[in-house]
Design a protein around this motif. Structure first.
Motif: not given
Length: 265
Positions: A93-119
Motif C-alpha cells: 500500500v505504501v508502495a502504491l501511494h509512493h508510486a502515485y506521488h513520485y511517478p518519475s522516480h519509480v521505474k517499476s512497481l511490484t506489489i504483493i497482495e497490497p492491503m489497499a482497503f481504501h479501494l
C-alpha cells in the motif's frame, strides 16, 4: 528519532518494503540473491524494526511512510535517481501511494497482495470483517494482552498453529508490533486515493498473490488487478506471506519482471 534502513550491493536500485508486524529483515534472503547485480535498499516502516520516528496515531497516514521513504532514497540512491519499488502487504500500500506521488522516480512497481482497503466500497464486507478483527485486537491491547492480539492477527494470515511455534521473545515483539498494525489498518482504509488515481500510474506494474491467501487480501488484489491498465498478474502457491514461505516462487517473478523492464520489454 531514527530511521532503520539498509543499503547493500552496487548497480541499479531496487527498494524493498515489508508488511505490518515485520521489518526490513523480511527481505534478508532476497537481498543476498540480488546484491551481486543490484543495489538493494530496504527500510523499516514507522513503528517497526529500528525505525523509532514518532507519529501521532490520530493523524498518521500513508504519506508519513511515503515521505520518509523519499527522504531515505534521496540519501541512499540520490535525489534524481530512479528505482524499482517492491512492496508486500502494508508495504505494498505504501508502495502504491509512493508510486502515485513520485511517478518519475519509480521505474517499476511490484506489489504483493497490497492491503489497499481504501479501494473497496466503504461498507464492503471485507472492510467490515477486518474492522471487527481490529476492534477485537484493540480490546485485547487495552486489556494489556497485546500478545493475544498478535496471535489473532498471525492466525488469520498464516497456517494454523504458526503462532504456537514462535519463540517467547518473538511473541513479545509481535505483541508490541500489533499496536502499530491497527494504525496501519486505519491508514489503509482512510487513504483518499482511489481507483481512478491508481489507473493513471505510468510505470509497469506487477501484482503477485498467493492461492491460499484469505479473502481479505485476495478481494483487494482482484480490485487492484482491474484498476491498473496493463498490470501483470501472477499467482503463486502459499498464502499472504508467500514472500517468506514461498520465496523460491516469488523472488524469480520479481527479478524477471524487473529485468524485462530494464530491457524495455
Amino acid at each position: 528519532m531514527g530511521i532503520g534502513f539498509s543499503v547493500k550491493g552496487k548497480g541499479k536500485n531496487i527498494v524493498l518494503l515489508h508488511g505490518s508486524m515485520a521489518s526490513k529483515e523480511q527481505w534478508h534472503g532476497f537481498t543476498q540473491e540480488l546484491i551481486p547485480r543490484w543495489k538493494v535498499i530496504t527500510m523499516d516502516l514507522i513503528g517497526y524494526g529500528k525505525t523509532t520516528r514518532s507519529f501521532n496515531p490520530d493523524d498518521y497516514s500513508l504519506r508519513d511512510e511515503s515521505e520518509m521513504l523519499r527522504s531515505v532514497l534521496e540519501t541512499t540512491a540520490g535525489a534524481d535517481e530512479s528505482y524499482h519499488l517492491v512492496g508486500h502487504s502494508y508495504g505494498g500500500v505504501v508502495a502504491l501511494h509512493h508510486a502515485y506521488h513520485y511517478p518519475s522516480h519509480v521505474k517499476s512497481l511490484t506489489i504483493i497482495e497490497p492491503m489497499a482497503f481504501h479501494l473497496l466500497e466503504k461498507n464492503h464486507e471485507l472492510i467490515q470483517a477486518s474492522r471487527l478483527m481490529v476492534e477485537e485486537i484493540e480490546r485485547l491491547i487495552g486489556n494489556g494482552n497485546g500478545i493475544a492480539g498478535a496471535e489473532m492477527f498471525i492466525n488469520l494470515w498464516m497456517p494454523a498453529g504458526t503462532f504456537a511455534r514462535i519463540g517467547e521473545r518473538e511473541k513479545m515483539l509481535l505483541g508490541e508490533g500489533v499496536r502499530k498494525m491497527v494504525v496501519d489498518f486505519r491508514a489503509a482504509v482512510s487513504e483518499p486515493l482511489g481507483t481512478d488515481d491508481y489507473a493513471t500510474l505510468p510505470m509497469p506494474v506487477c501484482l503477485i498473490a498467493g492461492k491460499a491467501s484469505p479473502p481479505y487480501s485476495l478481494g483487494i488484489s482482484e480490485v487492484v488487478a482491474r484498476t491498473i491498465p496493463g498490470i501483470e498478474f501472477h499467482w503463486v502457491d502459499g498464502g499472504h506471506f508467500s514472500p517468506v514461505s514461498h520465496a523460491e516462487q516469488v523472488n524469480p517473478l520479481i527479478v524477471d519482471f524487473i529485468e524485462r523492464v530494464e530491457r524495455g520489454g
